[in-house]
Motif scaffolding. Sequence first.
Motif, PDB file in Angstrom:
ATOM      1  N   ILE A  22      13.772  15.946  61.346  1.00 33.66           N
ATOM      2  CA  ILE A  22      13.637  15.693  62.776  1.00 33.66           C
ATOM      3  C   ILE A  22      12.472  14.733  62.990  1.00 33.66           C
ATOM      4  O   ILE A  22      11.321  15.062  62.664  1.00 33.66           O
ATOM      5  CB  ILE A  22      13.367  16.991  63.570  1.00 33.66           C
ATOM      6  CG1 ILE A  22      14.504  17.992  63.376  1.00 33.66           C
ATOM      7  CG2 ILE A  22      13.168  16.689  65.033  1.00 33.66           C
ATOM      8  CD1 ILE A  22      14.217  19.043  62.329  1.00 33.66           C
ATOM      9  N   ASP A  23      12.742  13.550  63.489  1.00 38.27           N
ATOM     10  CA  ASP A  23      11.680  12.608  63.836  1.00 38.27           C
ATOM     11  C   ASP A  23      11.270  12.801  65.293  1.00 38.27           C
ATOM     12  O   ASP A  23      12.039  13.311  66.114  1.00 38.27           O
ATOM     13  CB  ASP A  23      12.142  11.176  63.584  1.00 38.27           C
ATOM     14  CG  ASP A  23      12.189  10.841  62.101  1.00 38.27           C
ATOM     15  OD1 ASP A  23      11.321  11.334  61.352  1.00 38.27           O
ATOM     16  OD2 ASP A  23      13.097  10.106  61.683  1.00 38.27           O
ATOM     17  N   ASP A  24      10.026  12.400  65.586  1.00 38.08           N
ATOM     18  CA  ASP A  24       9.467  12.568  66.939  1.00 38.08           C
ATOM     19  C   ASP A  24       9.563  14.032  67.361  1.00 38.08           C
ATOM     20  O   ASP A  24       9.999  14.364  68.475  1.00 38.08           O
ATOM     21  CB  ASP A  24      10.202  11.669  67.943  1.00 38.08           C
ATOM     22  CG  ASP A  24      10.151  10.206  67.543  1.00 38.08           C
ATOM     23  OD1 ASP A  24       9.070   9.738  67.151  1.00 38.08           O
ATOM     24  OD2 ASP A  24      11.197   9.535  67.619  1.00 38.08           O
ATOM     25  N   ALA A  25       9.122  14.917  66.475  1.00 38.93           N
ATOM     26  CA  ALA A  25       9.289  16.355  66.699  1.00 38.93           C
ATOM     27  C   ALA A  25       8.417  16.876  67.840  1.00 38.93           C
ATOM     28  O   ALA A  25       8.858  17.712  68.637  1.00 38.93           O
ATOM     29  CB  ALA A  25       8.979  17.117  65.420  1.00 38.93           C
ATOM     30  N   LEU A  26       7.181  16.395  67.932  1.00 39.08           N
ATOM     31  CA  LEU A  26       6.249  16.868  68.953  1.00 39.08           C
ATOM     32  C   LEU A  26       6.166  15.871  70.101  1.00 39.08           C
ATOM     33  O   LEU A  26       6.261  14.659  69.901  1.00 39.08           O
ATOM     34  CB  LEU A  26       4.852  17.055  68.366  1.00 39.08           C
ATOM     35  CG  LEU A  26       4.672  18.112  67.280  1.00 39.08           C
ATOM     36  CD1 LEU A  26       3.257  18.065  66.726  1.00 39.08           C
ATOM     37  CD2 LEU A  26       4.993  19.505  67.811  1.00 39.08           C
ATOM     38  N   VAL A 124       7.833  21.464  56.999  1.00 42.89           N
ATOM     39  CA  VAL A 124       6.628  20.638  56.894  1.00 42.89           C
ATOM     40  C   VAL A 124       6.649  19.658  58.061  1.00 42.89           C
ATOM     41  O   VAL A 124       7.641  18.946  58.268  1.00 42.89           O
ATOM     42  CB  VAL A 124       6.571  19.860  55.568  1.00 42.89           C
ATOM     43  CG1 VAL A 124       5.297  19.001  55.510  1.00 42.89           C
ATOM     44  CG2 VAL A 124       6.611  20.803  54.376  1.00 42.89           C
ATOM     45  N   LEU A 125       5.567  19.621  58.802  1.00 43.41           N
ATOM     46  CA  LEU A 125       5.385  18.670  59.893  1.00 43.41           C
ATOM     47  C   LEU A 125       4.281  17.701  59.495  1.00 43.41           C
ATOM     48  O   LEU A 125       3.140  18.105  59.276  1.00 43.41           O
ATOM     49  CB  LEU A 125       5.002  19.411  61.174  1.00 43.41           C
ATOM     50  CG  LEU A 125       4.588  18.571  62.382  1.00 43.41           C
ATOM     51  CD1 LEU A 125       5.727  17.665  62.846  1.00 43.41           C
ATOM     52  CD2 LEU A 125       4.127  19.486  63.521  1.00 43.41           C
ATOM     53  N   TYR A 126       4.624  16.416  59.364  1.00 50.45           N
ATOM     54  CA  TYR A 126       3.667  15.406  58.929  1.00 50.45           C
ATOM     55  C   TYR A 126       2.856  14.911  60.127  1.00 50.45           C
ATOM     56  O   TYR A 126       3.415  14.372  61.085  1.00 50.45           O
ATOM     57  CB  TYR A 126       4.384  14.224  58.273  1.00 50.45           C
ATOM     58  CG  TYR A 126       5.295  14.596  57.127  1.00 50.45           C
ATOM     59  CD1 TYR A 126       4.775  15.013  55.905  1.00 50.45           C
ATOM     60  CD2 TYR A 126       6.675  14.544  57.264  1.00 50.45           C
ATOM     61  CE1 TYR A 126       5.618  15.352  54.858  1.00 50.45           C
ATOM     62  CE2 TYR A 126       7.518  14.878  56.223  1.00 50.45           C
ATOM     63  CZ  TYR A 126       6.979  15.278  55.019  1.00 50.45           C
ATOM     64  OH  TYR A 126       7.820  15.617  53.977  1.00 50.45           O
ATOM     65  N   LEU A 127       1.538  15.067  60.054  1.00 43.31           N
ATOM     66  CA  LEU A 127       0.650  14.669  61.148  1.00 43.31           C
ATOM     67  C   LEU A 127      -0.308  13.571  60.696  1.00 43.31           C
ATOM     68  O   LEU A 127      -1.486  13.576  61.059  1.00 43.31           O
ATOM     69  CB  LEU A 127      -0.119  15.887  61.663  1.00 43.31           C
ATOM     70  CG  LEU A 127       0.730  16.920  62.415  1.00 43.31           C
ATOM     71  CD1 LEU A 127      -0.099  18.142  62.768  1.00 43.31           C
ATOM     72  CD2 LEU A 127       1.341  16.311  63.677  1.00 43.31           C
ATOM     73  N   ARG A 192       7.111  13.610  61.885  1.00 43.67           N
ATOM     74  CA  ARG A 192       8.394  14.019  61.303  1.00 43.67           C
ATOM     75  C   ARG A 192       8.296  15.479  60.847  1.00 43.67           C
ATOM     76  O   ARG A 192       7.308  15.891  60.231  1.00 43.67           O
ATOM     77  CB  ARG A 192       8.759  13.125  60.130  1.00 43.67           C
ATOM     78  CG  ARG A 192       9.890  13.647  59.230  1.00 43.67           C
ATOM     79  CD  ARG A 192      10.286  12.639  58.176  1.00 43.67           C
ATOM     80  NE  ARG A 192      11.117  11.581  58.766  1.00 43.67           N
ATOM     81  CZ  ARG A 192      11.561  10.532  58.086  1.00 43.67           C
ATOM     82  NH1 ARG A 192      11.243  10.386  56.796  1.00 43.67           N
ATOM     83  NH2 ARG A 192      12.308   9.626  58.697  1.00 43.67           N
ATOM     84  N   LEU A 193       9.329  16.254  61.136  1.00 44.41           N
ATOM     85  CA  LEU A 193       9.425  17.639  60.692  1.00 44.41           C
ATOM     86  C   LEU A 193      10.623  17.772  59.758  1.00 44.41           C
ATOM     87  O   LEU A 193      11.708  17.257  60.066  1.00 44.41           O
ATOM     88  CB  LEU A 193       9.610  18.571  61.899  1.00 44.41           C
ATOM     89  CG  LEU A 193       9.866  20.061  61.598  1.00 44.41           C
ATOM     90  CD1 LEU A 193       8.605  20.729  61.064  1.00 44.41           C
ATOM     91  CD2 LEU A 193      10.354  20.778  62.850  1.00 44.41           C
ATOM     92  N   ILE A 194      10.424  18.441  58.629  1.00 42.91           N
ATOM     93  CA  ILE A 194      11.537  18.748  57.742  1.00 42.91           C
ATOM     94  C   ILE A 194      11.616  20.255  57.545  1.00 42.91           C
ATOM     95  O   ILE A 194      10.610  20.969  57.659  1.00 42.91           O
ATOM     96  CB  ILE A 194      11.424  18.030  56.377  1.00 42.91           C
ATOM     97  CG1 ILE A 194      10.227  18.562  55.573  1.00 42.91           C
ATOM     98  CG2 ILE A 194      11.313  16.520  56.573  1.00 42.91           C
ATOM     99  CD1 ILE A 194      10.186  18.034  54.136  1.00 42.91           C
ATOM    100  N   ALA A 195      12.822  20.740  57.265  1.00 42.53           N
ATOM    101  CA  ALA A 195      13.031  22.168  56.999  1.00 42.53           C
ATOM    102  C   ALA A 195      14.029  22.309  55.868  1.00 42.53           C
ATOM    103  O   ALA A 195      14.980  21.528  55.766  1.00 42.53           O
ATOM    104  CB  ALA A 195      13.526  22.888  58.244  1.00 42.53           C
ATOM    105  N   TYR A 196      13.827  23.334  55.024  1.00 35.40           N
ATOM    106  CA  TYR A 196      14.638  23.475  53.818  1.00 35.40           C
ATOM    107  C   TYR A 196      14.547  24.896  53.285  1.00 35.40           C
ATOM    108  O   TYR A 196      13.696  25.696  53.712  1.00 35.40           O
ATOM    109  CB  TYR A 196      14.170  22.484  52.742  1.00 35.40           C
ATOM    110  CG  TYR A 196      12.672  22.526  52.491  1.00 35.40           C
ATOM    111  CD1 TYR A 196      12.125  23.388  51.550  1.00 35.40           C
ATOM    112  CD2 TYR A 196      11.804  21.711  53.220  1.00 35.40           C
ATOM    113  CE1 TYR A 196      10.765  23.452  51.335  1.00 35.40           C
ATOM    114  CE2 TYR A 196      10.438  21.759  53.010  1.00 35.40           C
ATOM    115  CZ  TYR A 196       9.923  22.621  52.069  1.00 35.40           C
ATOM    116  OH  TYR A 196       8.558  22.677  51.869  1.00 35.40           O
TER     117      TYR A 196
END
Length: 235
Positions: A22-26, A124-127, A192-196
């Motif tokens: 998911i891009d532009d998560a926040l 993981v949310l990349y900040l 960007r947020l990823i989930a797995y």
Amino acid sequence: MFNPSPRIECLPITPRQACWVIDDALLDPQAWIEQAAAEAGAFREAAHNAFPGPERALPTTLSNALATFFDAHLRNRLGARRTVRMHARFSLVARAPHTLAPTQRIPHVDRLALEPGQRAFASVLYLFDDPALGGTAFYRPLRPPAEMIGLLRDSAQLDGDAFTARHGIGAGYPGPSEWFDRVLAVPARYNRLIAYDGTVFHAGQIDSPLRLSADPRQGRLTVNGFFVCRMPAAA
């Protein structure tokens, strides 16, 4: 706090498992960075942790927001039925390669206490706004299960020199080797947020360790979430 209308992409890891992106998560990622920076003095490294750097528990309001977003947009996509519990933290990859413990030199799976019918998932949310600080890579083991069990056991029990002598894995961040084949690499992207599925071997893809920093405003700041979910009865 989270984008109410996220665009979600599916990246296959195995025929049965995927990474959801998911891009532009926040809506306001900078506010989360400032929260982490305000608590920088409280970041600590956890003993016997596969994560190579200091961490700080996420404030309750932010943790609840992540849990709500996960339940609304990711839990069903991952095949789970109900979230039993979760926790999340700010994290900073900051260790120099030569200081990495054996558990931090190889891909890992997330070891959470599970009951029958439960499974562990992660996000993981990349900040950070420097893609060179590295995204996340997923791996498949190349050795028979008994050998992989021995590798994981030794990574937790041996010191660095003994681990290298026995398995040929020197000090450094994880990557493809005679033990692991990298099957997917998800690049880092700001917000960007990823989930797995946490049972898939994974690790941060740290190709430029000299760029790492323990400053939340400059370093590889992420929010790492961990979710224990109940699976459908047929799973």
